[in-house]
Scaffold this motif. Sequence first.
Motif, PDB file in Angstrom:
ATOM      1  N   ARG A 137     -60.889 -50.206  53.120  1.00  0.00           N
ATOM      2  CA  ARG A 137     -60.972 -48.893  52.471  1.00  0.00           C
ATOM      3  C   ARG A 137     -60.791 -47.757  53.474  1.00  0.00           C
ATOM      4  N   MET A 160     -60.156 -46.905  45.470  1.00  0.00           N
ATOM      5  CA  MET A 160     -60.601 -46.521  46.808  1.00  0.00           C
ATOM      6  C   MET A 160     -61.787 -45.562  46.721  1.00  0.00           C
ATOM      7  N   ILE A 167     -60.269 -53.297  49.738  1.00  0.00           N
ATOM      8  CA  ILE A 167     -59.702 -53.002  48.419  1.00  0.00           C
ATOM      9  C   ILE A 167     -58.501 -53.911  48.211  1.00  0.00           C
TER      10      ILE A 167
END
Length: 95
Positions: free
Chosen positions: A37, A79, A88
């Motif tokens: 992320r 996100m 992610i």
Amino acid sequence: MKEYTYPISMDWTTQEIIDVVQFFESVEKVYEQGMERKRLMERYRKFKKVVPSIGEERKIFREFEEVSGLSAYHVVKKMKELKEGQMIRLSSNFD
């Protein structure tokens, strides 16, 4: 290698084009293998410096989705939902 072109503007500097392309490469990576992320957030922040307008962002995201079949919108949404340090990864079947 992908068989499509990224949505870019000829008005952007070379560095701005690089930042936008790196963001879209990150979107692809999220769908292909996942991405941290924090790294995606860094690339999105650089993208937003080039494309600060939400309307322009939506237009570019639509253009990218039309050529790639991948949704940058869904990647950014996910996100924002995740916490720092998380990975992610999305499936390309986002029905």
